[in-house]
Design an enzyme around this catalytic site. Structure first.
Site, PDB file in Angstrom:
ATOM      1  CE1 TYR A  23      -0.316  74.547  76.976  1.00  0.00           C
ATOM      2  CE2 TYR A  23      -2.346  75.492  75.729  1.00  0.00           C
ATOM      3  CZ  TYR A  23      -1.498  75.716  77.002  1.00  0.00           C
ATOM      4  OH  TYR A  23      -1.298  76.711  77.716  1.00  0.00           O
ATOM      5  NE  ARG A  56      11.470 116.746  59.330  1.00  0.00           N
ATOM      6  CZ  ARG A  56      12.473 116.988  58.402  1.00  0.00           C
ATOM      7  NH1 ARG A  56      12.185 117.239  57.023  1.00  0.00           N
ATOM      8  NH2 ARG A  56      13.690 117.354  58.680  1.00  0.00           N
ATOM      9  CE  LYS A  73       5.640  73.788  69.524  1.00  0.00           C
ATOM     10  NZ  LYS A  73       4.958  73.852  71.004  1.00  0.00           N
ATOM     11  CB  ALA A 105      22.308 108.372  66.318  1.00  0.00           C
TER      12      ALA A 105
HETATM   13  C1  UD1 Z   1      22.901 118.757  58.294  1.00  0.00           C
HETATM   14  C2  UD1 Z   1      23.656 119.861  57.820  1.00  0.00           C
HETATM   15  C3  UD1 Z   1      23.441 120.410  56.322  1.00  0.00           C
HETATM   16  C4  UD1 Z   1      23.287 118.879  55.463  1.00  0.00           C
HETATM   17  C5  UD1 Z   1      22.438 118.001  55.903  1.00  0.00           C
HETATM   18  C6  UD1 Z   1      22.476 116.777  55.077  1.00  0.00           C
HETATM   19  C7  UD1 Z   1      24.484 120.860  59.863  1.00  0.00           C
HETATM   20  C8  UD1 Z   1      24.472 122.362  60.565  1.00  0.00           C
HETATM   21  N1  UD1 Z   1      23.680 121.059  58.531  1.00  0.00           N
HETATM   22  O1  UD1 Z   1      21.388 119.413  58.240  1.00  0.00           O
HETATM   23  O2  UD1 Z   1      24.631 121.058  55.911  1.00  0.00           O
HETATM   24  O3  UD1 Z   1      22.946 119.317  54.254  1.00  0.00           O
HETATM   25  O4  UD1 Z   1      22.694 117.654  57.144  1.00  0.00           O
HETATM   26  O5  UD1 Z   1      21.394 115.789  55.728  1.00  0.00           O
HETATM   27  O6  UD1 Z   1      25.265 119.979  60.282  1.00  0.00           O
HETATM   28  N2  UD1 Z   1      22.055 115.690  65.471  1.00  0.00           N
HETATM   29  C9  UD1 Z   1      22.617 115.404  66.751  1.00  0.00           C
HETATM   30  N3  UD1 Z   1      22.437 116.556  67.647  1.00  0.00           N
HETATM   31  C10 UD1 Z   1      22.155 117.520  67.389  1.00  0.00           C
HETATM   32  C11 UD1 Z   1      21.487 117.854  66.169  1.00  0.00           C
HETATM   33  C12 UD1 Z   1      21.455 116.916  65.183  1.00  0.00           C
HETATM   34  O7  UD1 Z   1      22.809 114.375  66.995  1.00  0.00           O
HETATM   35  O8  UD1 Z   1      21.983 118.168  68.463  1.00  0.00           O
HETATM   36  C13 UD1 Z   1      22.144 114.544  64.436  1.00  0.00           C
HETATM   37  C14 UD1 Z   1      20.716 114.325  64.053  1.00  0.00           C
HETATM   38  O9  UD1 Z   1      20.247 113.048  64.746  1.00  0.00           O
HETATM   39  C15 UD1 Z   1      20.918 113.734  62.619  1.00  0.00           C
HETATM   40  C16 UD1 Z   1      22.344 114.541  62.082  1.00  0.00           C
HETATM   41  O10 UD1 Z   1      22.897 114.873  63.130  1.00  0.00           O
HETATM   42  O11 UD1 Z   1      21.454 112.275  62.485  1.00  0.00           O
HETATM   43  C17 UD1 Z   1      21.997 115.804  61.258  1.00  0.00           C
HETATM   44  O12 UD1 Z   1      21.012 116.605  61.962  1.00  0.00           O
HETATM   45  P1  UD1 Z   1      19.856 117.371  61.285  1.00  0.00           P
HETATM   46  O13 UD1 Z   1      19.299 118.068  62.211  1.00  0.00           O
HETATM   47  O14 UD1 Z   1      19.244 116.344  60.650  1.00  0.00           O
HETATM   48  O15 UD1 Z   1      20.726 118.289  60.489  1.00  0.00           O
HETATM   49  P2  UD1 Z   1      20.194 119.032  58.812  1.00  0.00           P
HETATM   50  O16 UD1 Z   1      19.350 120.106  59.251  1.00  0.00           O
HETATM   51  O17 UD1 Z   1      19.607 117.810  58.453  1.00  0.00           O
END
Ligand code: UD1
Ligand code: CA
Length: 476
Positions: free
Chosen positions: A396, A18, A360, A12
């Site tokens: 009040y 976005r 209240k 997370a």
């Molecule tokens: C990722 C998967 C993809 C999958 C998709 C499903 C990878 C490389 N790809 O892509 O195969 O289909 O999820 O939704 O894993 N996050 C971190 N640190 C980072 C990058 C990401 O904590 O450096 C967390 C993000 O906050 C998010 C999750 O990891 O909660 C997924 O990251 P995101 O960048 O959304 O991956 P996708 O490109 O969606």
């Protein structure tokens, strides 16, 4: 074989660009509960041992929200200060588990996919235990093309690797099985394989998904297919609304199966933390139950009412368009239409609050009534007291709030002001239009009315004089 509870990592750290928001993405709410909290709750329901959230963007804010909901430190935090991909995120959590044994299973979830069912997490763990490669993941077939990682298999159907959307060829993009982004993997393999990741790809990131190719050399990871609505992630506010709708449908169906009637489930809004709701609860359209609201058996909530953190005993009737927060309602109480109960309102059994009554920090005891047009703040109202229309507690003075006590059986005539602090004694009367500034003794009548004067014939004379004047004026 007795197994220890799986370790759970929740990724997370991402920015959530976005969402275009000041609030970290994972704290945006689904059915009133931050999306990250849904994931933590599902992990715990699936029997998680330690839960470690990998945080980066606004980590302090996210940690504070986790501590507030689950208790300080109950969800551990690993920091990923720079977001270099999902593989890098998991690397950042490894120092927290150095002391854990290699055969522990680690479940890796993402914080932005709140509807994953706890049963699915358990399924993932079981598949990982059964897998010779020590790895399982969830796959899904999206209803429309999504930029997800594609599952590449060999001729025999064995999972060879995941190719990320930006790295995929046109041919690979036609693969319908995609990576949902949830994994279970043996800690020993995770440690070994993470060390081999390289950022030699389209995004220049460390891809967690490259672990699937490593598992292929051990016999191949197991993919479990999950419905898209359950694994759908949230990237923008359009996704947020779609997941909200799925969550609401799921919540409403569970309550209806539990004995709640909803005239129109599509317009009934029940937050995740609401409950219990008793048998034969009846909910009209556009009702919103929020926070930790709970309803007893046979409670009816009519159209347009909004209840936030309200404890409602059995057979209470809330009539249309009432707004209640942080209140407690006793059995058979009747509220509304158009009543506003603000925090600290307590209404005992058989008591009634009618239209345009605002309360209240007020306790209305059994059978007491305020049926129309009143403001009752910082007041204690005894059993069976009757509050007339237009009664106002003047609580009040611009600096401090003061208490009004109305004892049992007292009758407050219409259009009276009770200037607090003041006590109206048991079974007393306050005449209509009185401004009460002194305590009223038990059984007395309080009256501050100016004596009425009747001037005989005055109105007739007034009209006659004025209509004559008007006529002569019109002739000019
Ligand atoms: C990722 C998967 C993809 C999958 C998709 C499903 C990878 C490389 N790809 O892509 O195969 O289909 O999820 O939704 O894993 N996050 C971190 N640190 C980072 C990058 C990401 O904590 O450096 C967390 C993000 O906050 C998010 C999750 O990891 O909660 C997924 O990251 P995101 O960048 O959304 O991956 P996708 O490109 O969606
Ligand atoms: Ca994503």
């Amino acid at each position: 074989m007795s197994r220890r509870a799986p370790l759970v990592f929740i990724m997370a750290a991402g920015l959530g660009t976005r969402m275009k928001s000041d609030l970290p993405k994972v704290l945006h709410r689904i059915a009133g509960r931050p999306m990250l909290h849904w994931v933590v709750a599902a992990a715990r329901a699936a029997g998680a041992g330690r839960v470690i959230a990998i945080l980066g963007h606004k980590a302090d804010t996210v940690k504070a929200a986790l501590d507030a909901s689950f208790g300080a430190g109950a969800v551990e935090v690993a920091l990923q200060t720079e977001q270099r991909g999902t593989g890098h995120a998991v690397q950042c959590a490894l120092p927290a588990v150095v002391d854990e044994a290699d055969d522990r299973i680690v479940v890796i979830l993402t914080g932005d996919a709140p509807l994953l069912a706890s049963a699915r997490i358990a399924e993932l763990v079981a598949a990982c235990e059964a897998s010779p490669a020590g790895m399982a993941l969830l796959s899904t077939v999206p209803p429309h093309p999504m930029p997800y990682g594609r599952l590449v298999r060999d001729a025999g159907g064995k999972l060879e690797r995941i190719v990320e959307h930006p790295d995929a060829t046109e041919e690979q993009r036609k693969i319908r099985d995609t990576n949902a982004g949830f994994y279970a993997i043996r800690l020993g393999d995770l440690r070994k394989d993470l060390a081999t990741l390289r950022a030699d790809n389209a995004k220049g990131e460390l891809y967690l998904t490259d672990l699937v190719a490593r598992a292929a050399s051990r016999g191949g990871a197991t993919a479990i297919d999950a419905p898209f609505t359950e694994v759908a992630g949230i990237n923008d506010r359009v996704d947020l609304a779609a997941v909200e709708a799925s969550a609401r449908r799921r919540i409403n169906e569970a309550w209806m199966r539990g004995g709640v009637t909803m005239i129109d489930p599509a317009s009934t809004y029940i937050d995740a933390e609401v409950g219990p709701l008793g048998k034969d609860v009846w909910l009209a359209p556009n009702v919103a139950l929020r926070g930790k609201t709970a309803l007893g058996d046979g409670v009816r909530i009519d159209c347009g009412s909004v209840l936030t953190d309200v404890q409602v005993a059995e057979h209470v009737h809330v009539k249309p368009y009432s707004v209640l927060s942080d209140a407690v309602l006793g059995s058979r109480a009747e509220i509304g239409p158009f009543t506003h109960c603000r925090p600290g309102t307590r209404v005992d059994e058989d008591a009634r609050l009618g239209n345009f009554v605002e309360t209240k920090k007020t306790h209305l005891m059994a059978g007491a009534k305020a049926n129309h047009l009143a403001y009752l703040g910082d007041a204690s109202i005894g059993a069976k007291a009757n509050i007339g229309a237009g009664t106002i507690t003047c609580n009040y003075d611009g600096f401090q709030k003061y208490q009004t006590t109305i004892e049992a059986g007292a009758f407050i005539g219409s259009d009276s002001q009770l200037v607090a602090p003041v006590t109206v004694g048991r079974d007393s009367y306050v005449g209509s239009g009185t401004t009460v500034t002194k305590d009223v003794p038990r059984g007395a009548l309080a009256l501050t009315r100016v004596k009425q004067v009747n001037v005989e014939g005055w109105a007739d004379r007034f009209r006659e004089t004025n209509s004559m004047r008007k006529k002569s004026g019109d002739e000019h």
